[in-house]
Motif scaffolding. Structure first.
Motif, PDB file in Angstrom:
ATOM      1  N   TYR A 175      -3.037   2.643   2.162  1.00  0.00           N
ATOM      2  CA  TYR A 175      -2.794   3.659   3.588  1.00  0.00           C
ATOM      3  C   TYR A 175      -1.579   4.260   3.471  1.00  0.00           C
ATOM      4  O   TYR A 175      -1.761   5.301   4.338  1.00  0.00           O
ATOM      5  N   PHE A 176      -0.604   4.074   2.915  1.00  0.00           N
ATOM      6  CA  PHE A 176       0.396   4.797   2.785  1.00  0.00           C
ATOM      7  C   PHE A 176       0.114   6.364   2.324  1.00  0.00           C
ATOM      8  O   PHE A 176      -0.673   6.492   1.451  1.00  0.00           O
ATOM      9  N   GLY A 177       1.086   7.040   2.902  1.00  0.00           N
ATOM     10  CA  GLY A 177       0.756   8.618   2.293  1.00  0.00           C
ATOM     11  C   GLY A 177       1.526   8.311   0.744  1.00  0.00           C
ATOM     12  O   GLY A 177       2.211   7.786   0.432  1.00  0.00           O
ATOM     13  N   VAL A 178       1.213   9.766  -0.007  1.00  0.00           N
ATOM     14  CA  VAL A 178       1.756   9.717  -1.365  1.00  0.00           C
ATOM     15  C   VAL A 178       3.137   9.402  -1.391  1.00  0.00           C
ATOM     16  O   VAL A 178       3.595   8.747  -2.213  1.00  0.00           O
ATOM     17  N   ASN A 179       3.934  10.175  -0.639  1.00  0.00           N
ATOM     18  CA  ASN A 179       5.449  10.022  -0.563  1.00  0.00           C
ATOM     19  C   ASN A 179       6.158   8.717  -0.283  1.00  0.00           C
ATOM     20  O   ASN A 179       7.045   8.104  -0.854  1.00  0.00           O
ATOM     21  N   ALA A 180       5.305   8.213   0.626  1.00  0.00           N
ATOM     22  CA  ALA A 180       5.585   6.783   1.019  1.00  0.00           C
ATOM     23  C   ALA A 180       5.179   5.684  -0.126  1.00  0.00           C
ATOM     24  O   ALA A 180       6.134   4.719  -0.178  1.00  0.00           O
ATOM     25  N   VAL A 205       0.992   6.722  -8.733  1.00  0.00           N
ATOM     26  CA  VAL A 205       1.137   5.748  -7.577  1.00  0.00           C
ATOM     27  C   VAL A 205       0.201   5.927  -6.878  1.00  0.00           C
ATOM     28  O   VAL A 205      -0.158   5.058  -5.975  1.00  0.00           O
ATOM     29  N   VAL A 206      -0.299   7.159  -6.905  1.00  0.00           N
ATOM     30  CA  VAL A 206      -1.281   7.337  -5.560  1.00  0.00           C
ATOM     31  C   VAL A 206      -2.746   6.532  -5.798  1.00  0.00           C
ATOM     32  O   VAL A 206      -3.389   6.146  -4.816  1.00  0.00           O
ATOM     33  N   ASN A 207      -3.172   6.326  -6.834  1.00  0.00           N
ATOM     34  CA  ASN A 207      -4.308   5.583  -7.139  1.00  0.00           C
ATOM     35  C   ASN A 207      -4.145   3.990  -7.363  1.00  0.00           C
ATOM     36  O   ASN A 207      -5.024   3.260  -7.508  1.00  0.00           O
ATOM     37  N   MET A 208      -2.749   3.584  -6.793  1.00  0.00           N
ATOM     38  CA  MET A 208      -2.738   2.262  -7.016  1.00  0.00           C
ATOM     39  C   MET A 208      -2.857   1.452  -5.528  1.00  0.00           C
ATOM     40  O   MET A 208      -2.952   2.374  -4.532  1.00  0.00           O
TER      41      MET A 208
END
Ligand code: 45D
Length: 152
Positions: free
Chosen positions: A81-86, A139-142
């Motif tokens: 659920y985090f945004g990509v920068n998060a 990291v976005v797809n993890m």
């Protein structure tokens, strides 16, 4: 260059993906530290961070493998659920804690595989904004997103 490098990363095995992130963090982290991830993002993660700090080193390593392998765990679900920068900020914080020994550090004498070396060399050849894009892509797809799980 960005899609090709991202594809190289995607072909790495899970431990090699973690190793790549570690070395990317170690090399790029220096320049990134001043622009540290937003405090607001980090506060949202506080509950997860508190859990991580209470885990054994084995559990921490497993948690990172679970994130990278899209395993279905409560933390993997929250991460999704985090945004990509998060997400980047989350890994950055884990990297900081690995340096401090709060999170399980890299094994002593660890040698990266030739595959990891190849991805790192590819990343070193692109400019910094592209490097950050590659890191975002990694990291976005993890984590585990139930709505995407059947598409993987
Ligand atoms: O092989 O918000 C084992 C900006 C043994 C600004 C292991 C930004 C076997 C706005 C122990 C399992 C754009 C600058 C391996 C943000 C084995 C903003 C373990 C950008 C390998 C956020 C390995 C920020 C392990 C950026 C556990 C670009 C490895 C942040 C762990 C980038 C690796 C952050 C970790 C990065 C890597 C963080 C924790 C790249 C962390 C990487």
């Amino acid at each position: 260059a960005v899609p090709a490098t991202t594809a190289m990363f995607a072909e790495l095995n899970i431990d090699d993906q973690l190793a790549f992130l570690w070395y990317a963090y170690a090399e790029l982290g220096r320049t990134i530290t001043p622009a540290a991830p937003g405090k607001a993002n980090l506060q949202l993660m506080e509950g997860i961070f508190n859990q991580i700090k209470q885990m054994s080193h084995e559990e921490q390593t497993q948690l990172m493998r679970d994130l990278a392998s899209n395993a279905d765990t409560p933390i993997s679900r929250s991460y999704a659920y985090f945004g990509v920068n998060a997400k980047l900020g989350f890994w950055w914080q884990l990297g900081e804690w690995m340096k401090e020994g709060i999170v399980a550090p890299m094994p002593v004498g660890y040698q990266m595989s030739t595959q990891v070396k190849a991805v790192l060399e590819a990343v070193q050849k692109i400019d910094q904004s592209q490097q950050i894009t590659v890191l975002r892509n990694t990291v976005v797809n993890m984590g585990f997103d139930p709505s995407l799980a059947d598409k993987k």
